[in-house]
Design an enzyme around this catalytic site. Sequence first.
Site, mmCIF file in Angstrom:
data_model
loop_
_atom_site.group_PDB
_atom_site.id
_atom_site.type_symbol
_atom_site.label_atom_id
_atom_site.label_comp_id
_atom_site.label_asym_id
_atom_site.label_seq_id
_atom_site.Cartn_x
_atom_site.Cartn_y
_atom_site.Cartn_z
ATOM 1 N N LYS A 22 -14.177 25.745 -11.107
ATOM 2 C CA LYS A 22 -13.735 24.379 -10.772
ATOM 3 C C LYS A 22 -14.663 23.731 -9.736
ATOM 4 C CE LYS A 22 -8.909 25.388 -11.869
ATOM 5 N NZ LYS A 22 -7.653 25.960 -11.394
ATOM 6 N N TYR A 64 -5.527 27.953 -3.474
ATOM 7 C CA TYR A 64 -4.226 27.491 -4.007
ATOM 8 C C TYR A 64 -3.212 27.293 -2.881
ATOM 9 C CZ TYR A 64 -6.569 29.925 -7.824
ATOM 10 O OH TYR A 64 -7.488 30.397 -8.699
HETATM 11 N N1 LIG Z 1 -6.248 30.264 -10.964
HETATM 12 C C1 LIG Z 1 -7.072 30.404 -11.949
HETATM 13 O O1 LIG Z 1 -8.093 31.069 -11.886
HETATM 14 C C2 LIG Z 1 -6.629 29.718 -13.179
HETATM 15 C C3 LIG Z 1 -7.652 29.661 -14.263
HETATM 16 C C4 LIG Z 1 -7.053 29.916 -15.602
HETATM 17 N N2 LIG Z 1 -8.080 29.800 -16.606
HETATM 18 C C5 LIG Z 1 -5.939 28.932 -15.885
HETATM 19 O O2 LIG Z 1 -6.215 27.838 -16.233
HETATM 20 O O3 LIG Z 1 -4.783 29.252 -15.764
#
Ligand SMILES: NC(=O)CC[C@H](N)C(=O)O
Length: 329
Positions: free
Chosen positions: A79, A255
């Site tokens: 991201k 997060y």
């Molecule tokens: N937190 C993550 O790494 C999420 C990525 C995962 N590909 C998702 O979209 O759920």
Amino acid sequence: MFQTATSANKWEAQQVTEHLQRWVAYHREQASEGACASYIPALRRADPTQLGICMVGPSGNKVTAGDWEVPFTMQSISKVVSFIAACCHHGMAYVLDRVDVEPTGDAFNSIIRLEMHKPGKPFNPMINAGAITVSSLLPGSTPEQKLHYLYAIFQKITDSAPVINEEVFVSEWMHSHRNRALAHYLKDTGYLDCEVEEALEVYLKQCSIQVNTEQIALIGLVLALDGYHPLRGEQVLPKEVVRLAKALMLTCGMYDASGKFAAYVGLPAKSGVSGGIMTLVPPNLRSQSPFPGGCGIGIFGPAIDSCGNSVAGVSLLKQIVHEWDISIF
Ligand SMILES: NC(=O)CC[C@H](N)C(=O)O
């Protein structure tokens, strides 16, 4: 010989490696408090006891320990790269019109705030809603073209062509009901620049880029140096975009544990559910650390906690930051 930026610095590579090896052995034990992500079936098969680290400094000086060479998929670490890529192409104002820069305190795949806060603009590019919007903004009229743009940036930084782990991609594609729901909502509210399935393909493929800790440490190093690539001797990313990305990593990158991570570790970082953590130490932060010129850090430890962060990885980082006094605060 381990190169350092100041002659006063006393560290040698062997000594740094020994420290890391000891700490990796100790923090590996923490993995039993987490578990491999199971909502993407292909990730469930990772060995939860693995833990590895790579630290790279500006002269290419590298120290590693543990399972640092094990390949894993970038997942949410991607991201950061896609946000930077979208900003490079459109400029920051265009992207920030479509995704905000506020932490949520909710889970990375949460849907709840989209409808609560009209008009449904995603809160930040480090959560799934914002990242799916960002993936849709990448230049090109097909998923292939959008990914091509992203891959070129990845390649410029890591000097390696990205490899997609098809098994992980297909596994997530088949189980992506929540991300599909997010994408449909974003489409409805005008926050997707392409079709739902196209945005999802870009997003899930970028999440499936296979890396090891060295590659994410290299990305971290370029971020630490505000977009300057010391091994190429070239400014590869615009400084102001990188600074914004680092602010987002600090406030939203771990997060709903980003506050605790800032408080107890104190470095801009981005994690992924496969157990990776990409972080960095800016230059000249503390001259007595083994990396006075700054460094990028890549960590892999697939057992994650309920927020989606590597349990052993965070625990290892806490010790490193404490021992070497390298928090940015
Ligand atoms: N937190 C993550 O790494 C999420 C990525 C995962 N590909 C998702 O979209 O759920």
